[in-house]
Design a protein around this motif. Structure first.
Motif, PDB file in Angstrom:
ATOM      1  N   LEU A   4      -6.105   1.736  -8.361  1.00  0.00           N
ATOM      2  CA  LEU A   4      -6.324   1.813  -6.917  1.00  0.00           C
ATOM      3  C   LEU A   4      -4.997   2.077  -6.232  1.00  0.00           C
ATOM      4  O   LEU A   4      -4.015   1.361  -6.469  1.00  0.00           O
ATOM      5  CB  LEU A   4      -6.933   0.524  -6.371  1.00  0.00           C
ATOM      6  CG  LEU A   4      -7.247   0.625  -4.873  1.00  0.00           C
ATOM      7  CD1 LEU A   4      -8.542   1.396  -4.651  1.00  0.00           C
ATOM      8  CD2 LEU A   4      -7.310  -0.739  -4.202  1.00  0.00           C
ATOM      9  N   LEU A   5      -4.955   3.091  -5.393  1.00  0.00           N
ATOM     10  CA  LEU A   5      -3.789   3.427  -4.594  1.00  0.00           C
ATOM     11  C   LEU A   5      -4.068   3.057  -3.142  1.00  0.00           C
ATOM     12  O   LEU A   5      -5.040   3.532  -2.554  1.00  0.00           O
ATOM     13  CB  LEU A   5      -3.474   4.918  -4.711  1.00  0.00           C
ATOM     14  CG  LEU A   5      -2.425   5.488  -3.759  1.00  0.00           C
ATOM     15  CD1 LEU A   5      -1.052   4.868  -4.031  1.00  0.00           C
ATOM     16  CD2 LEU A   5      -2.365   7.013  -3.877  1.00  0.00           C
ATOM     17  N   ALA A   6      -3.232   2.201  -2.568  1.00  0.00           N
ATOM     18  CA  ALA A   6      -3.350   1.824  -1.157  1.00  0.00           C
ATOM     19  C   ALA A   6      -2.134   2.360  -0.411  1.00  0.00           C
ATOM     20  O   ALA A   6      -1.034   1.830  -0.533  1.00  0.00           O
ATOM     21  CB  ALA A   6      -3.445   0.307  -1.016  1.00  0.00           C
ATOM     22  N   GLU A   7      -2.338   3.430   0.345  1.00  0.00           N
ATOM     23  CA  GLU A   7      -1.250   4.123   1.044  1.00  0.00           C
ATOM     24  C   GLU A   7      -1.822   4.786   2.287  1.00  0.00           C
ATOM     25  O   GLU A   7      -2.797   5.532   2.195  1.00  0.00           O
ATOM     26  CB  GLU A   7      -0.625   5.166   0.109  1.00  0.00           C
ATOM     27  CG  GLU A   7       0.373   6.101   0.760  1.00  0.00           C
ATOM     28  CD  GLU A   7       1.556   5.390   1.369  1.00  0.00           C
ATOM     29  OE1 GLU A   7       1.718   5.482   2.604  1.00  0.00           O
ATOM     30  OE2 GLU A   7       2.301   4.739   0.610  1.00  0.00           O
ATOM     31  N   GLY A  13       0.103   9.871   0.118  1.00  0.00           N
ATOM     32  CA  GLY A  13      -1.045   9.405  -0.658  1.00  0.00           C
ATOM     33  C   GLY A  13      -1.687  10.522  -1.456  1.00  0.00           C
ATOM     34  O   GLY A  13      -2.029  10.345  -2.635  1.00  0.00           O
ATOM     35  N   ASP A  14      -1.841  11.678  -0.833  1.00  0.00           N
ATOM     36  CA  ASP A  14      -2.430  12.820  -1.536  1.00  0.00           C
ATOM     37  C   ASP A  14      -1.548  13.247  -2.706  1.00  0.00           C
ATOM     38  O   ASP A  14      -2.047  13.555  -3.794  1.00  0.00           O
ATOM     39  CB  ASP A  14      -2.629  13.981  -0.562  1.00  0.00           C
ATOM     40  CG  ASP A  14      -3.419  15.118  -1.167  1.00  0.00           C
ATOM     41  OD1 ASP A  14      -4.552  14.889  -1.606  1.00  0.00           O
ATOM     42  OD2 ASP A  14      -2.884  16.242  -1.219  1.00  0.00           O
ATOM     43  N   GLY A  15      -0.237  13.244  -2.492  1.00  0.00           N
ATOM     44  CA  GLY A  15       0.680  13.631  -3.564  1.00  0.00           C
ATOM     45  C   GLY A  15       0.682  12.641  -4.710  1.00  0.00           C
ATOM     46  O   GLY A  15       0.693  13.028  -5.882  1.00  0.00           O
ATOM     47  N   LEU A  16       0.668  11.344  -4.385  1.00  0.00           N
ATOM     48  CA  LEU A  16       0.647  10.324  -5.431  1.00  0.00           C
ATOM     49  C   LEU A  16      -0.657  10.382  -6.223  1.00  0.00           C
ATOM     50  O   LEU A  16      -0.649  10.275  -7.454  1.00  0.00           O
ATOM     51  CB  LEU A  16       0.820   8.938  -4.812  1.00  0.00           C
ATOM     52  CG  LEU A  16       2.215   8.586  -4.296  1.00  0.00           C
ATOM     53  CD1 LEU A  16       2.181   7.282  -3.510  1.00  0.00           C
ATOM     54  CD2 LEU A  16       3.201   8.470  -5.457  1.00  0.00           C
ATOM     55  N   ARG A  17      -1.763  10.538  -5.513  1.00  0.00           N
ATOM     56  CA  ARG A  17      -3.047  10.612  -6.217  1.00  0.00           C
ATOM     57  C   ARG A  17      -3.076  11.808  -7.156  1.00  0.00           C
ATOM     58  O   ARG A  17      -3.474  11.684  -8.329  1.00  0.00           O
ATOM     59  CB  ARG A  17      -4.202  10.706  -5.212  1.00  0.00           C
ATOM     60  CG  ARG A  17      -5.581  10.822  -5.882  1.00  0.00           C
ATOM     61  CD  ARG A  17      -6.700  10.788  -4.863  1.00  0.00           C
ATOM     62  NE  ARG A  17      -6.600  11.880  -3.903  1.00  0.00           N
ATOM     63  CZ  ARG A  17      -7.487  12.107  -2.943  1.00  0.00           C
ATOM     64  NH1 ARG A  17      -8.531  11.290  -2.804  1.00  0.00           N
ATOM     65  NH2 ARG A  17      -7.338  13.115  -2.113  1.00  0.00           N
ATOM     66  N   ALA A  18      -2.654  12.975  -6.674  1.00  0.00           N
ATOM     67  CA  ALA A  18      -2.662  14.176  -7.509  1.00  0.00           C
ATOM     68  C   ALA A  18      -1.715  14.017  -8.699  1.00  0.00           C
ATOM     69  O   ALA A  18      -2.056  14.382  -9.837  1.00  0.00           O
ATOM     70  CB  ALA A  18      -2.269  15.396  -6.679  1.00  0.00           C
ATOM     71  N   ASP A 104      10.011   8.498  -8.852  1.00  0.00           N
ATOM     72  CA  ASP A 104       9.616   9.554  -9.772  1.00  0.00           C
ATOM     73  C   ASP A 104       8.230   9.229 -10.322  1.00  0.00           C
ATOM     74  O   ASP A 104       7.965   8.092 -10.738  1.00  0.00           O
ATOM     75  CB  ASP A 104      10.631   9.644 -10.923  1.00  0.00           C
ATOM     76  CG  ASP A 104      10.261  10.705 -11.924  1.00  0.00           C
ATOM     77  OD1 ASP A 104      10.591  11.881 -11.696  1.00  0.00           O
ATOM     78  OD2 ASP A 104       9.632  10.360 -12.949  1.00  0.00           O
ATOM     79  N   LEU A 105       7.338  10.213 -10.333  1.00  0.00           N
ATOM     80  CA  LEU A 105       5.964   9.973 -10.761  1.00  0.00           C
ATOM     81  C   LEU A 105       5.885   9.507 -12.208  1.00  0.00           C
ATOM     82  O   LEU A 105       5.056   8.650 -12.554  1.00  0.00           O
ATOM     83  CB  LEU A 105       5.117  11.236 -10.565  1.00  0.00           C
ATOM     84  CG  LEU A 105       4.537  11.419  -9.163  1.00  0.00           C
ATOM     85  CD1 LEU A 105       3.956  12.810  -9.012  1.00  0.00           C
ATOM     86  CD2 LEU A 105       3.456  10.371  -8.900  1.00  0.00           C
ATOM     87  N   HIS A 106       6.721  10.054 -13.070  1.00  0.00           N
ATOM     88  CA  HIS A 106       6.677   9.640 -14.475  1.00  0.00           C
ATOM     89  C   HIS A 106       7.132   8.189 -14.623  1.00  0.00           C
ATOM     90  O   HIS A 106       6.584   7.440 -15.439  1.00  0.00           O
ATOM     91  CB  HIS A 106       7.548  10.572 -15.317  1.00  0.00           C
ATOM     92  CG  HIS A 106       6.962  11.948 -15.468  1.00  0.00           C
ATOM     93  ND1 HIS A 106       6.005  12.250 -16.408  1.00  0.00           N
ATOM     94  CD2 HIS A 106       7.194  13.093 -14.774  1.00  0.00           C
ATOM     95  CE1 HIS A 106       5.677  13.525 -16.300  1.00  0.00           C
ATOM     96  NE2 HIS A 106       6.377  14.060 -15.307  1.00  0.00           N
TER      97      HIS A 106
END
Length: 223
Positions: A4-7, A13-18, A104-106
């Motif tokens: 679950l992402l809460a942003e 938020g769109d970038g983190l989800r993708a 960083d996403l990784h």
């Protein structure tokens, strides 16, 4: 695994989800604190990524309320609040990790895997059972040293079962792990994926507990 992402920031938020989806996570996204608390209190998620500056309910209040309700779900706080007192308060209120934006996403993916691994009492990222080796970060599976090609759903299902080795999981629980919002689920989808996994791997790796669900038994040699 389902996160679950809460942003509340739409672009972030769109970038983190993708980005997290590209790393193999199933991601549901909420934009306010009340929704975050409600969803994190459910049993659907392996972990949560929680912003602090949320509308309707601040992220720290969400975290405090969850821990007061004895919700032990791993929660990673991802925020721009970088002052030391903010970090201390977040950790004292029950955050399992506290990361300052931007990240960083990784690294974010690795931190989430680490939180979930620790929540299940696992020392290493890789999972082993009956000659099967599953490596979450690389999203690879091998059987007796030979690589086995799995679909995304097959991998996620096997990961959920091996991560919960020794625990019987119902079809509904497995569906919650496999599918984020907006995905239609065929009534026999889990059974079909399990059939394919048994054919590609050990036939008795996944055992059926009639009327209850499915289980991968703990491998004593993997402990």
């Amino acid at each position: 695994m389902r996160i679950l992402l809460a942003e509340d920031d739409a672009m972030l938020g769109d970038g983190l989800r993708a980005g997290l989806r590209q790393l193999g996570f199933q991601v549901d996204w909420v934009r306010d604190g009340e929704a975050a608390e409600r969803e994190l209190a459910s049993g659907a998620y392996a972990a949560g990524v929680l912003d602090l500056g949320l509308p309707r309910k601040d992220g720290l209040d969400v975290l405090q309320a969850l821990r007061a309700r004895r919700v032990a779900k791993p929660v990673l706080v991802l925020t721009a609040r970088d002052a030391v007192p903010d970090r201390i308060r977040g950790l004292d209120l029950g955050a399992d990790d506290y990361v300052i934006k931007p990240v960083d996403l990784h690294e974010l993916g690795a931190r989430l895997r680490s939180l979930v691994r620790r929540a299940h009492g696992q020392m290493q990222d890789s999972l082993r059972c009956a000659g099967v080796l599953l490596e979450p970060a690389a999203r690879q599976v091998s059987l007796n040293g030979e690589a086995v090609a799995l679909s995304t759903r097959e991998f996620d299902l096997l990961h959920a079962l091996m991560r919960n080795a020794g625990r019987v999981m119902s079809r509904e629980q497995l569906e919650e792990q496999l599918y984020s919002w907006g995905h239609e689920v065929d009534s026999n989808a889990v059974e079909v994926h399990i059939h394919h996994l048994r054919r590609k791997l050990q036939p008795d790796l996944i055992q059926t507990v009639r009327g209850v669900g499915y289980v991968v038994l703990r491998d004593p040699e993997a402990a």
